[in-house]
Each structure stands twice: as structure tokens, then as C-alpha cells.
Scaffold this motif. Structure first.
Motif, PDB file in Angstrom:
ATOM      1  N   ALA A 297       0.841  -1.206   0.000  1.00 31.72           N
ATOM      2  CA  ALA A 297       0.000   0.000   0.000  1.00 31.72           C
ATOM      3  C   ALA A 297       0.876   1.257   0.000  1.00 31.72           C
ATOM      4  CB  ALA A 297      -0.928  -0.003   1.216  1.00 31.72           C
ATOM      5  N   LEU A 298       1.947   1.241   0.801  1.00 36.58           N
ATOM      6  CA  LEU A 298       2.851   2.399   0.858  1.00 36.58           C
ATOM      7  C   LEU A 298       3.624   2.587  -0.449  1.00 36.58           C
ATOM      8  CD1 LEU A 298       4.343   2.011   4.469  1.00 36.58           C
ATOM      9  CD2 LEU A 298       2.790   3.815   3.692  1.00 36.58           C
ATOM     10  N   LEU A 299       3.942   1.482  -1.112  1.00 42.02           N
ATOM     11  CA  LEU A 299       4.766   1.560  -2.325  1.00 42.02           C
ATOM     12  C   LEU A 299       3.957   1.799  -3.594  1.00 42.02           C
ATOM     13  CD1 LEU A 299       7.406  -1.278  -1.800  1.00 42.02           C
ATOM     14  CD2 LEU A 299       7.892   1.143  -2.100  1.00 42.02           C
ATOM     15  N   PHE A 300       2.805   1.138  -3.720  1.00 43.36           N
ATOM     16  CA  PHE A 300       2.143   1.077  -5.027  1.00 43.36           C
ATOM     17  C   PHE A 300       0.754   1.713  -5.072  1.00 43.36           C
ATOM     18  CE2 PHE A 300       4.702  -2.954  -4.596  1.00 43.36           C
ATOM     19  CZ  PHE A 300       5.793  -2.490  -5.328  1.00 43.36           C
ATOM     20  N   ALA A 301       0.140   1.989  -3.927  1.00 44.30           N
ATOM     21  CA  ALA A 301      -1.218   2.553  -3.931  1.00 44.30           C
ATOM     22  C   ALA A 301      -1.173   4.076  -4.051  1.00 44.30           C
ATOM     23  CB  ALA A 301      -1.958   2.153  -2.654  1.00 44.30           C
ATOM     24  N   HIS A 302      -2.302   4.657  -4.471  1.00 45.48           N
ATOM     25  CA  HIS A 302      -2.433   6.110  -4.457  1.00 45.48           C
ATOM     26  C   HIS A 302      -2.636   6.521  -2.988  1.00 45.48           C
ATOM     27  CE1 HIS A 302      -3.516  10.166  -5.523  1.00 45.48           C
ATOM     28  NE2 HIS A 302      -4.653  10.049  -4.851  1.00 45.48           N
ATOM     29  N   LEU A 303      -1.683   7.264  -2.440  1.00 46.81           N
ATOM     30  CA  LEU A 303      -1.665   7.499  -0.993  1.00 46.81           C
ATOM     31  C   LEU A 303      -2.585   8.644  -0.573  1.00 46.81           C
ATOM     32  CD1 LEU A 303       2.147   7.012  -0.303  1.00 46.81           C
ATOM     33  CD2 LEU A 303       0.293   5.517   0.422  1.00 46.81           C
ATOM     34  N   ASN A 304      -3.391   8.373   0.435  1.00 45.36           N
ATOM     35  CA  ASN A 304      -4.174   9.394   1.118  1.00 45.36           C
ATOM     36  C   ASN A 304      -4.258   8.992   2.589  1.00 45.36           C
ATOM     37  OD1 ASN A 304      -6.201   7.395   1.383  1.00 45.36           O
ATOM     38  ND2 ASN A 304      -7.090   7.972  -0.601  1.00 45.36           N
ATOM     39  N   MET A 305      -5.046   9.706   3.359  1.00 44.68           N
ATOM     40  CA  MET A 305      -5.099   9.461   4.800  1.00 44.68           C
ATOM     41  C   MET A 305      -5.512   8.016   5.118  1.00 44.68           C
ATOM     42  SD  MET A 305      -7.487  11.334   7.664  1.00 44.68           S
ATOM     43  CE  MET A 305      -8.982  10.451   7.192  1.00 44.68           C
ATOM     44  N   MET A 306      -6.571   7.513   4.475  1.00 46.46           N
ATOM     45  CA  MET A 306      -7.082   6.181   4.806  1.00 46.46           C
ATOM     46  C   MET A 306      -6.103   5.080   4.398  1.00 46.46           C
ATOM     47  SD  MET A 306      -9.688   6.830   6.459  1.00 46.46           S
ATOM     48  CE  MET A 306     -10.144   5.132   6.774  1.00 46.46           C
ATOM     49  N   VAL A 307      -5.473   5.250   3.227  1.00 43.92           N
ATOM     50  CA  VAL A 307      -4.488   4.253   2.777  1.00 43.92           C
ATOM     51  C   VAL A 307      -3.296   4.231   3.731  1.00 43.92           C
ATOM     52  CG1 VAL A 307      -2.871   3.635   0.917  1.00 43.92           C
ATOM     53  CG2 VAL A 307      -5.194   4.389   0.359  1.00 43.92           C
ATOM     54  N   PHE A 308      -2.860   5.407   4.174  1.00 45.11           N
ATOM     55  CA  PHE A 308      -1.741   5.515   5.128  1.00 45.11           C
ATOM     56  C   PHE A 308      -2.098   4.829   6.451  1.00 45.11           C
ATOM     57  CE2 PHE A 308      -0.035   8.253   8.663  1.00 45.11           C
ATOM     58  CZ  PHE A 308       1.272   7.762   8.621  1.00 45.11           C
ATOM     59  N   TYR A 309      -3.285   5.109   6.981  1.00 45.96           N
ATOM     60  CA  TYR A 309      -3.723   4.473   8.242  1.00 45.96           C
ATOM     61  C   TYR A 309      -3.804   2.955   8.079  1.00 45.96           C
ATOM     62  CZ  TYR A 309      -5.088   9.009  10.308  1.00 45.96           C
ATOM     63  OH  TYR A 309      -5.090  10.282  10.833  1.00 45.96           O
ATOM     64  N   PHE A 310      -4.358   2.514   6.933  1.00 51.82           N
ATOM     65  CA  PHE A 310      -4.461   1.083   6.663  1.00 51.82           C
ATOM     66  C   PHE A 310      -3.074   0.430   6.636  1.00 51.82           C
ATOM     67  CE2 PHE A 310      -4.186  -2.245   3.368  1.00 51.82           C
ATOM     68  CZ  PHE A 310      -5.065  -3.194   3.888  1.00 51.82           C
ATOM     69  N   ALA A 311      -2.132   1.079   5.965  1.00 53.20           N
ATOM     70  CA  ALA A 311      -0.778   0.525   5.812  1.00 53.20           C
ATOM     71  C   ALA A 311      -0.075   0.383   7.158  1.00 53.20           C
ATOM     72  CB  ALA A 311       0.044   1.403   4.872  1.00 53.20           C
ATOM     73  N   VAL A 312      -0.092   1.449   7.975  1.00 56.54           N
ATOM     74  CA  VAL A 312       0.617   1.386   9.266  1.00 56.54           C
ATOM     75  C   VAL A 312      -0.085   0.417  10.227  1.00 56.54           C
ATOM     76  CG1 VAL A 312       1.684   3.667   9.056  1.00 56.54           C
ATOM     77  CG2 VAL A 312      -0.523   3.460  10.232  1.00 56.54           C
ATOM     78  N   ALA A 313      -1.418   0.314  10.105  1.00 55.36           N
ATOM     79  CA  ALA A 313      -2.152  -0.637  10.950  1.00 55.36           C
ATOM     80  C   ALA A 313      -1.759  -2.077  10.603  1.00 55.36           C
ATOM     81  CB  ALA A 313      -3.659  -0.446  10.791  1.00 55.36           C
ATOM     82  N   CYS A 314      -1.651  -2.382   9.311  1.00 54.64           N
ATOM     83  CA  CYS A 314      -1.246  -3.724   8.864  1.00 54.64           C
ATOM     84  C   CYS A 314       0.141  -4.080   9.404  1.00 54.64           C
ATOM     85  CB  CYS A 314      -1.214  -3.802   7.335  1.00 54.64           C
ATOM     86  SG  CYS A 314      -2.829  -3.920   6.563  1.00 54.64           S
TER      87      CYS A 314
END
Length: 403
Positions: A297-314
Motif C-alpha cells: 500500500a505504501l509503495l504502489f497505492a495512491h496514498l491518502n489518509m485512509m491508505v496511510f492508516y491502513f498501511a501502518v495498521a497492517c
């Protein structure tokens, strides 16, 4: 020892371990002190914060030595000694007048005290409950994680009302008393006898020297280092990743700290309990897959607040779960009786991993290089988790089925 006395002893040891782990987890409130220590010593925050890197490394090294100390002195005496050293080190840190003293007191001594108590008391408690290794690991390591949360509020209150030096003094006394009380409740776990069924299946206890000759030992060490590097790096700089890499506001980025705390604790409880229900190599594979999802998610997804929260939570979920399950996993591969020594060497990956992520980022100029290294190591580790066999050639799933 009668069954009633044995049950009472192991329950008291569990309670003592939880109290001790809660106090030892308090060192993870360290970031609260960096700014005030930097002002006091007239040094940059980055140099002051390096004391926590030393602490992490000293913690890992002490963990690898604790088994020998327990053999010689008993879990009770070593835990009480660790409590006294932790309290003394925090009192000394209050009066450190330069960076070198800070590195010695706050880095080396606090880390050594914490590491001596952490892994030894955890392993000893797991040995008392061979039928519930995952659940007991979750209780003990969960207490360690909750300690950082509980002491965050205690230390913030003390800093606000009492000042820096007084906070260290009070923190030192509270932590020391808790560890000593916990230590007094503990007893060394009895030596585990291997049953006739296990002996027929080739299950046995490996000494540290024997374990280190097995390729499985180094495979597990690589998996552990990978998850620790990923988890510790992202947890340590989550706010900065949010601001600089995802371009979020300070407040939104800082909220990641709370999400990490919840996900970390969730990983410890969910994967810890799950590891008593299914093959632990499969539980680790789940943790690695979740971590890989976060890194992708951090490398390949379009980053926004929810993607960032999802990534660090994982990543935090995976890290918390892995360090909970790993002591039991190592005991599955190499036996319970030498767990403190065998896991102690693998646990060095915790300290080494915390350095590697930061070094790669500083050498290659940013987060992205470390993310790619995490990605590559996670793929390799996932393959290991899905294919690794016990030293006797059996799979971990077959061991669970047979038992």
C-alpha cells in the motif's frame, strides 16, 4: 509437587510476569522525553533520540544472555536484580549532564535491565503453560505493550506537574517496585519431560549449539529480523512518513500513533490466541502477508489518509502478532527447556532490525529505499514460513495434528 500447589505456583508466576512486563514496557514512552532532554543538554533532538537506539540494542543483547543468568541465579533473583538496575538507571538518567552519560545511563543500562527481565520472564512463564503457549505469550507481551500505554499517561502527567528530573525519579521508583513485586511472585518452571509419543515423532530439546547448526534456526532468525525491521522502522517514523511522504497535516499524521497502538495490541491478542488453534508457521505466514499488504500500500497505492492508516495498521498488527507467537514457535522447533537461550539469539534481530531500517533510509536518502528492502525481505520470509519443516523433517501443521 502436587497438582494444586503446581497450579497455584504457575498462576502466581503468570501474575508476577504480567506485573513485571507492564513495568518493563514503560521504556517505550521514551519519545516523551527527547525534546526536554535536548533542551537540558543543549543538544539536537536527533542525538538525544539516538539513546533509544542504544537502548533497543542493549535490550536485545541482554535478552540473549538472560538464560545463562537464570540458570545460575534463578528467575526470581535475576528479575529482582533487573528491577533494581532499571530503577537505579532511571534515577541516574535524571542527573545525566552530557550526551555520553545519557547514552550510558538511558541507553546501555536501561536497555540492559529491561532486556534481562523481558525475555527471561516471558520464556519462564510460557514453560509453565506448555498447553497454552500462545495465550500465555499474548498475556505477557500484551502486558508489555499496555505498559507503554499506561506509563505514557503517568509520565505525561509527571512531566507536566513535576518537571523532567522528578519524573525520572518517580518513574524509576514505580518501575523498580513493580518489577521486584513481580519477581517475588515467580518461580523457575520445572524441566519439561518429552513424552513417549513426542520422542517417537523425533521431538526433542536442542541446545543453543545444536539449534544454530540447523538451517531452520537461521530461517526463523531472518523472518524475525524482517518483521522487527519493518515494524520498528514504521512505528518509529510513522508521523514523519505521514507528513513528508503522504503529505498529511501534523495532526492527521500524528493520529497514526494511536492507530499503531491499537493494531499492535490487536495483533498480539488475535494471533497469540490463534497460534494455539493452528500451526504457528501458518500464523506467521498470515502475519507476513498482512505486513506485505501494508508495505505494498505504501509503495504502489495512491496514498491518502485512509491508505496511510491502513498501511501502518497492517504493519503494526503483524509486528505485534509476530513477537507474540515467536517464542512458542521457537519452542515448537527446538524444545521448551532451552527456549530462553535459543530465542535469545534470534531476538538479537529485534535490535539489529531497528538499526537496519534507519541506516538504509539515511544512506539512500528517504523512506522509499527501506520500503523496497522490507518488500523484498517479506516475500522471502513468506516463502520460508510456508515451506519450513521442523528439524525432524515434519511440518508444523503435522505436529499440531498429531498433538
Amino acid at each position: 509437587m502436587s497438582t494444586h500447589i503446581a497450579n497455584r505456583t504457575r498462576v502466581l508466576t503468570l501474575i508476577g510476569t504480567i506485573i513485571t512486563q507492564f513495568a518493563l514496557g514503560s521504556v517505550y514512552t521514551w519519545s516523551l522525553f527527547n525534546a526536554q532532554l535536548a533542551d537540558k543538554l543543549s543538544e539536537p533532538v536527533s542525538r538525544v533520540a539516538f539513546s533509544f537506539g542504544i537502548l533497543s540494542l542493549a535490550l536485545a543483547v541482554a535478552s540473549s544472555m538472560a538464560g545463562k543468568m537464570q540458570e545460575r541465579f534463578s528467575v526470581r533473583k535475576v528479575t529482582i536484580g533487573a528491577g533494581i538496575l532499571l530503577g537505579a538507571s532511571l534515577l541516574l538518567t535524571a542527573h545525566a549532564t552530557n550526551l555520553i552519560l545519557l547514552y550510558v545511563f538511558a541507553g546501555f543500562l536501561i536497555g540492559f535491565a529491561d532486556g534481562t527481565g523481558y525475555l527471561m520472564t516471558l520464556s519462564n512463564c510460557v514453560k509453565w503453560f506448555p498447553e497454552r503457549k500462545g495465550l500465555i505469550s499474548a498475556c505477557a507481551i500484551g502486558a508489555y505493550g499496555l505498559g507503554s500505554l499506561g506509563f505514557k499517561f503517568i509520565n505525561m502527567y509527571l512531566l507536566e506537574h513535576n518537571g523532567l528530573e522528578s519524573t525520572f525519579d518517580v518513574w524509576g521508583v514505580i518501575a523498580m517496585v513493580m518489577v521486584i513485586i513481580g519477581g517475588l511472585m515467580m518461580k523457575d518452571a520445572p524441566k519439561q519431560e518429552i513424552s513417549a509419543v513426542e520422542a517417537a515423532e523425533g521431538v526433542r530439546d536442542y541446545s543453543l549449539a545444536e539449534s544454530m547448526k540447523c538451517p531452520q534456526f537461521w530461517m526463523l532468525a531472518l523472518v524475525f529480523l524482517t518483521v522487527c525491521m519493518s515494524g520498528l522502522y514504521v512505528i518509529g517514523v510513522a508521523k514523519d512518513i505521514g507528513q513528508s511522504y503522504v503529505h498529511l497535516s501534523v495532526e492527521v499524521a500524528a493520529s497514526a500513533v494511536a492507530i499503531i497502538a491499537v493494531a499492535n495490541l490487536g495483533g498480539r491478542l488475535v494471533l497469540g490466541v490463534l497460534s494455539d488453534k493452528m500451526a504457528r508457521t501458518n500464523v506467521i505466514a498470515i502475519a507476513l502477508a498482512v505486513c506485505l499488504l501494508g508495505v505494498c500500500a505504501l509503495l504502489f497505492a495512491h496514498l491518502n489518509m485512509m491508505v496511510f492508516y491502513f498501511a501502518v495498521a497492517c504493519i503494526a498488527f503483524s509486528f505485534g502478532g509476530t513477537i507474540t507467537v515467536f517464542p512458542s514457535l521457537v519452542s515448537d522447533f527446538f524444545g521448551l527447556n532451552n527456549l530462553t537461550k535459543n530465542y535469545g539469539v534470534i531476538y538479537l534481530g529485534f535490535g539489529i532490525g531497528s538499526f537496519i531500517g534507519s541506516i538504509v533510509a539515511s544512506v539512500f536518502g528517504g523512506f522509499i529505499a527501506t520500503f523496497y528492502l522490507m518488500f523484498a525481505l517479506l516475500v522471502v520470509s513468506l516463502v520460508i514460513a510456508l515451506t519450513i519443516k521442523l528439524p525432524n523433517g515434519e511440518s508444523d501443521a503435522q505436529l499440531v495434528a498429531n498433538n
